[in-house]
Design a protein around this motif. Structure first.
Motif, PDB file in Angstrom:
ATOM      1  N   ASP A   1      -0.810  -6.226  -0.382  1.00  0.00           N
ATOM      2  CA  ASP A   1      -1.063  -5.547   0.893  1.00  0.00           C
ATOM      3  C   ASP A   1      -2.543  -5.185   0.969  1.00  0.00           C
TER       4      ASP A   1
ATOM      5  N   LYS B   1      -1.109  -9.511   2.771  1.00  0.00           N
ATOM      6  CA  LYS B   1      -0.477  -9.046   3.995  1.00  0.00           C
ATOM      7  C   LYS B   1      -1.424  -8.067   4.683  1.00  0.00           C
TER       8      LYS B   1
ATOM      9  N   ASP C   1       0.849  -1.189   0.000  1.00  0.00           N
ATOM     10  CA  ASP C   1       0.000   0.000   0.000  1.00  0.00           C
ATOM     11  C   ASP C   1       0.894   1.252   0.000  1.00  0.00           C
ATOM     12  N   SER C   2       2.209   1.041   0.100  1.00  0.00           N
ATOM     13  CA  SER C   2       3.165   2.138  -0.105  1.00  0.00           C
ATOM     14  C   SER C   2       3.059   2.675  -1.534  1.00  0.00           C
TER      15      SER C   2
ATOM     16  N   HIS D   1       2.243  -8.187   9.806  1.00  0.00           N
ATOM     17  CA  HIS D   1       3.056  -6.958   9.787  1.00  0.00           C
ATOM     18  C   HIS D   1       2.892  -6.285  11.141  1.00  0.00           C
TER      19      HIS D   1
ATOM     20  N   GLU E   1      -1.810  -5.510   8.469  1.00  0.00           N
ATOM     21  CA  GLU E   1      -1.107  -4.907   9.600  1.00  0.00           C
ATOM     22  C   GLU E   1      -1.824  -5.214  10.913  1.00  0.00           C
TER      23      GLU E   1
HETATM   24 MG   LIG Z   1       2.246  -1.637   3.538  1.00  0.00          MG
END
Ligand SMILES: [Mg+2]
Ligand SMILES: Nc1nc(=O)c2c([nH]1)NC[C@@H]1CN(c3ccc(C(=O)N[C@@H](CCC(=O)O)C(=O)O)cc3)CN21
Ligand SMILES: CC(C)C(=O)C(=O)O
Length: 292
Positions: A110, A140, A71-72, A164, A142
């Motif tokens: 993500d 992934k 998501d960066s 994460h 968080e």
């Molecule tokens: Mg990320």
């Protein structure tokens, strides 16, 4: 199509959740065999982000075993300041581009902020989009122990999940900015979060901005691979955002970044040389033009 071995393996032994002393319900523990084998052999490996076809192709050919469509992309593709505004619709086409280009690498998508925290059902619906429309191999998310129900449902549905923990950028507003996590009396909680994710069925865990000795402790305690970013040299693997690693982005990079190329300089020089050639008439030449 990709050839990487992601087939989940069922483990017959059942372990109790950390600290409860209670027999856990049987559940599938996902293990990615080649990543497990590298951990057991003490072989370290590198993960990179990728958001498009050429980067994916190049990193795949370079032998990077796992590509993360992070998501960066929020601040490295879409021009946002953080990852918070990123949506599933932003990421699905990027995931699709990366999975199409990667021949051997495992592609992890993500899950963006707000797309999985409401309930295990929401997490499954979102992860399903990434698997079906993006053709991702894994997702992934968080968060530590609070995300156990979400991880369990995804794993039960047959979706490999990467955890994460540490600094989790989607919650930067509660964490109070870009800060190292797990210092002092919060260290034990980080270890418990890592163990909870492993028990829930995660096949690997990212640790972001965690003191090196604590990341080493988690890596030792877990049987699944740890992937560090600003978490010192003892993690089983490392991850960097590719534009940081390749020197494409300007400005001051975080402390944990090492620059392996100067793509920003290289691309800037190429653009200026092209513009100068057009201005002088040196481009296009005869060889770039078509005869009648
Ligand atoms: Mg990320
Ligand atoms: N290009 C890029 N690289 C990343 O590593 C990254 C992203 N984007 N976007 C999503 C998250 C956000 N992350 C970040 C972003 C900034 C810092 C940062 O500025 N760190 C400073 C301050 C650390 C401190 O205050 O202790 C540093 O010098 O490391 C850290 C992690 C990691 N991720
Ligand atoms: C930095 C990595 C771990 C990430 O989550 C991302 O790129 O979005």
């Amino acid at each position: 199509m990709s050839e990487h071995p992601t087939s989940p393996t069922s483990s017959p032994e059942v372990t109790a959740p950390y600290g409860t002393g209670v027999q856990a319900a049987p559940q599938r523990r996902v293990r990615i065999p080649h990543l497990q084998a590298m951990k057991e052999r003490g072989e370290k490996w590198a993960m990179l982000t990728a958001y498009d076809m050429y980067s994916a192709e190049i990193f795949d050919e370079a032998g990077i075993p796992v590509l993360l469509v992070g998501d960066s992309a929020g601040n490295n593709v879409y021009g946002f300041e953080t990852t918070v505004p990123v949506t599933v619709d932003h990421l699905v086409p990027l995931v699709r581009a990366v999975t199409s280009a990667a021949r051997r690498a495992m592609v992890v998508a993500d899950l963006p902020f707000g797309s999985y925290q409401a309930s295990p059902q929401q997490a499954l619906a979102t992860a399903t989009r990434f698997m079906k429309e993006g053709m991702a191999h894994a997702v992934k998310l968080e968060g530590g122990a609070p995300m156990v129900p979400e991880v369990e449902l995804l794993v039960r549905a047959g979706i490999p999940v990467m955890g994460h923990i540490g600094f989790t950028p989607q919650s930067e507003h509660v964490l109070g900015g870009y800060k190292v996590q797990g210092r002092g009396d919060t260290a034990d909680r980080l270890v418990e979060d890592a163990l909870a994710l492993q028990e829930a069925g995660c096949f690997a865990v990212v640790m972001e901005m965690v003191p090196a000795p604590l990341a080493a402790r988690v890596t030792e305690v877990l049987s699944i691979p740890t992937i560090g970013i600003g978490a010192g040299p003892e993690c089983d693997a490392q991850v960097l955002v590719w534009q940081d690693m390749a020197g494409l982005r300007g400005g001051k990079a975080p402390r944990f970044v090492k620059k392996y190329a100067d793509l920003r300089g290289e691309l800037g020089r190429a653009a200026a040389a092209y513009a100068a050639d057009v201005a002088s008439g040196a481009f296009p030449a005869g060889e770039h033009s078509f005869a009648e």
